[in-house]
Design a protein around this motif. Structure first.
Motif, PDB file in Angstrom:
ATOM      1  N   CYS A 259       1.060  -0.884  -0.143  1.00 33.12           N
ATOM      2  CA  CYS A 259       0.252   0.113  -0.412  1.00 33.12           C
ATOM      3  C   CYS A 259       0.876   1.482  -0.006  1.00 33.12           C
ATOM      4  N   VAL A 260       0.662   2.660  -0.841  1.00 30.68           N
ATOM      5  CA  VAL A 260       1.299   3.740  -1.274  1.00 30.68           C
ATOM      6  C   VAL A 260       0.039   4.341  -0.584  1.00 30.68           C
ATOM      7  N   GLU A 261       0.525   5.929   0.522  1.00 35.09           N
ATOM      8  CA  GLU A 261      -0.890   6.628   0.085  1.00 35.09           C
ATOM      9  C   GLU A 261      -0.059   8.279  -0.323  1.00 35.09           C
ATOM     10  N   ILE A 262      -0.813   9.128  -0.912  1.00 38.42           N
ATOM     11  CA  ILE A 262      -0.222  10.103  -1.135  1.00 38.42           C
ATOM     12  C   ILE A 262      -1.619  11.259  -0.594  1.00 38.42           C
TER      13      ILE A 262
ATOM     14  N   PHE B 260      -3.431   3.550  -3.477  1.00 33.87           N
ATOM     15  CA  PHE B 260      -2.964   2.434  -3.917  1.00 33.87           C
ATOM     16  C   PHE B 260      -2.968   1.684  -3.095  1.00 33.87           C
ATOM     17  N   GLU B 261      -3.052  -0.142  -3.724  1.00 32.93           N
ATOM     18  CA  GLU B 261      -3.187  -0.977  -3.231  1.00 32.93           C
ATOM     19  C   GLU B 261      -3.160  -1.948  -3.733  1.00 32.93           C
ATOM     20  N   LYS B 262      -2.352  -2.569  -4.250  1.00 28.82           N
ATOM     21  CA  LYS B 262      -2.479  -4.027  -5.307  1.00 28.82           C
ATOM     22  C   LYS B 262      -3.814  -3.967  -5.542  1.00 28.82           C
ATOM     23  N   ASN B 263      -4.441  -4.735  -6.842  1.00 31.56           N
ATOM     24  CA  ASN B 263      -5.549  -5.188  -7.363  1.00 31.56           C
ATOM     25  C   ASN B 263      -6.851  -4.852  -6.557  1.00 31.56           C
ATOM     26  N   LYS B 264      -6.728  -3.538  -6.365  1.00 31.78           N
ATOM     27  CA  LYS B 264      -8.169  -2.730  -5.388  1.00 31.78           C
ATOM     28  C   LYS B 264      -8.384  -1.692  -6.175  1.00 31.78           C
ATOM     29  N   LYS B 265      -8.974  -0.775  -5.892  1.00 30.76           N
ATOM     30  CA  LYS B 265     -10.340   0.149  -6.317  1.00 30.76           C
ATOM     31  C   LYS B 265     -10.173   1.178  -5.028  1.00 30.76           C
ATOM     32  N   ASN B 266     -10.005   2.467  -5.371  1.00 34.50           N
ATOM     33  CA  ASN B 266     -10.487   3.213  -3.777  1.00 34.50           C
ATOM     34  C   ASN B 266     -11.049   3.951  -4.799  1.00 34.50           C
ATOM     35  N   GLN B 267     -11.408   5.378  -3.946  1.00 34.66           N
ATOM     36  CA  GLN B 267     -12.127   6.831  -4.089  1.00 34.66           C
ATOM     37  C   GLN B 267     -11.434   7.413  -3.093  1.00 34.66           C
ATOM     38  N   THR B 268     -11.914   8.610  -3.791  1.00 36.21           N
ATOM     39  CA  THR B 268     -11.420  10.086  -2.587  1.00 36.21           C
ATOM     40  C   THR B 268     -11.932  11.252  -3.681  1.00 36.21           C
TER      41      THR B 268
ATOM     42  N   GLY C 189     -13.434  23.203  -7.418  1.00 34.80           N
ATOM     43  CA  GLY C 189     -14.889  23.187  -7.123  1.00 34.80           C
ATOM     44  C   GLY C 189     -13.862  21.265  -7.016  1.00 34.80           C
ATOM     45  N   GLN C 190     -14.413  20.515  -6.806  1.00 30.23           N
ATOM     46  CA  GLN C 190     -14.173  19.206  -6.164  1.00 30.23           C
ATOM     47  C   GLN C 190     -14.598  18.176  -6.975  1.00 30.23           C
ATOM     48  N   MET C 191     -13.526  16.684  -7.358  1.00 29.21           N
ATOM     49  CA  MET C 191     -13.967  15.639  -7.965  1.00 29.21           C
ATOM     50  C   MET C 191     -14.045  14.151  -7.186  1.00 29.21           C
ATOM     51  N   LEU C 192     -14.892  13.438  -7.565  1.00 31.95           N
ATOM     52  CA  LEU C 192     -14.661  12.278  -7.456  1.00 31.95           C
ATOM     53  C   LEU C 192     -13.692  11.082  -8.350  1.00 31.95           C
ATOM     54  N   ILE C 193     -12.568  11.201  -7.063  1.00 34.30           N
ATOM     55  CA  ILE C 193     -11.498   9.709  -8.102  1.00 34.30           C
ATOM     56  C   ILE C 193     -11.163   8.669  -7.709  1.00 34.30           C
ATOM     57  N   GLY C 194     -11.313   8.068  -8.759  1.00 36.94           N
ATOM     58  CA  GLY C 194     -11.522   6.533  -8.223  1.00 36.94           C
ATOM     59  C   GLY C 194      -9.749   6.349  -9.176  1.00 36.94           C
ATOM     60  N   VAL C 195      -9.409   5.102  -7.746  1.00 35.33           N
ATOM     61  CA  VAL C 195      -7.451   4.542  -8.525  1.00 35.33           C
ATOM     62  C   VAL C 195      -7.983   2.900  -8.550  1.00 35.33           C
ATOM     63  N   ASN C 196      -7.982   2.646  -9.286  1.00 39.63           N
ATOM     64  CA  ASN C 196      -8.165   1.235  -9.544  1.00 39.63           C
ATOM     65  C   ASN C 196      -6.767   0.839 -10.098  1.00 39.63           C
ATOM     66  N   THR C 197      -5.842   0.168  -9.012  1.00 43.49           N
ATOM     67  CA  THR C 197      -4.476  -0.281  -8.361  1.00 43.49           C
ATOM     68  C   THR C 197      -4.087  -1.806  -9.453  1.00 43.49           C
ATOM     69  N   ARG C 198      -3.536  -1.323 -10.818  1.00 48.74           N
ATOM     70  CA  ARG C 198      -3.396  -2.781 -11.205  1.00 48.74           C
ATOM     71  C   ARG C 198      -1.957  -3.681 -10.899  1.00 48.74           C
ATOM     72  N   HIS C 199      -1.059  -2.810 -10.467  1.00 45.69           N
ATOM     73  CA  HIS C 199       0.323  -3.067 -10.497  1.00 45.69           C
ATOM     74  C   HIS C 199       1.189  -1.940  -9.173  1.00 45.69           C
ATOM     75  N   LEU C 200       1.862  -2.493  -8.784  1.00 44.94           N
ATOM     76  CA  LEU C 200       2.404  -2.169  -7.047  1.00 44.94           C
ATOM     77  C   LEU C 200       3.551  -2.712  -6.792  1.00 44.94           C
ATOM     78  N   GLN C 201       4.964  -1.782  -7.148  1.00 43.10           N
ATOM     79  CA  GLN C 201       5.837  -2.617  -6.883  1.00 43.10           C
ATOM     80  C   GLN C 201       6.858  -1.377  -5.496  1.00 43.10           C
TER      81      GLN C 201
END
Length: 157
Positions: free
Chosen positions: A71-74, A86-94, A101-113
């Motif tokens: 897991c990596v957080e920014i 960012f978590e391996k093979n997981k989708k997170n939203q923020t 303004g504000q946007m809903l962002i989704g990150v679907n981590t495909r590879h993390l090393q």
């Protein structure tokens, strides 16, 4: 790893939506090289630095938290605010808050090393980015965190 480090962060995204020749030129990597502070707390690696935003008097405070190779957080605060996980093979939203303004962002981590050495941490993240549930881009982040005095610093490509 020493407290004083240099950080190179390279980011690139390839638009998923229809690409015109003008947009294709914008798909080049963006790289930031900056001094930062490193510390290790409870087995987690933290890198803290400030980002100057052109045309404004404010800054964005950035905190990168690396929890092993899973897991990596920014976290960004200031002129813009977000907490991307960012978590391996997981989708997170923020929510990504900007002065515009504000946007809903989704990150679907495909590879993390994450590779750890005595005076260096190298991070590679590949993920799909969506905005308000609409696929936007395939993205890559590369980070190179190196002790200032190690002599191992190199700019990413």
């Amino acid at each position: 790893m020493t407290k004083d480090v240099l950080v190179s962060i390279s980011g690139m995204h390839e638009e998923i939506v229809a690409v015109t020749p003008e947009v294709e030129d914008e798909n080049e990597a963006i790289e930031v090289v900056t001094p930062a502070t490193y510390y290790l707390k409870n087995g987690k690696h933290y890198i803290v630095y400030e980002e100057v935003v052109e045309g404004t008097s404010g800054v964005i405070k950035n905190r990168i938290k690396i929890n092993g190779d899973e897991c990596v957080e920014i976290v960004k605060s200031g002129l813009s605010n977000s907490h991307m996980i960012f978590e391996k093979n997981k989708k997170n939203q923020t929510f990504y808050k900007t002065p515009y303004g504000q946007m809903l962002i989704g990150v679907n981590t495909r590879h993390l090393q994450v590779d750890f050495e005595e005076d260096k941490i190298a991070v590679q993240i590949d993920y799909e980015l969506d905005v308000n549930h609409e696929p936007m881009a395939d993205c890559k982040i590369r980070m190179n965190i190196v002790s200032k005095d190690s002599g191992k610093f190199s700019v990413l490509s």
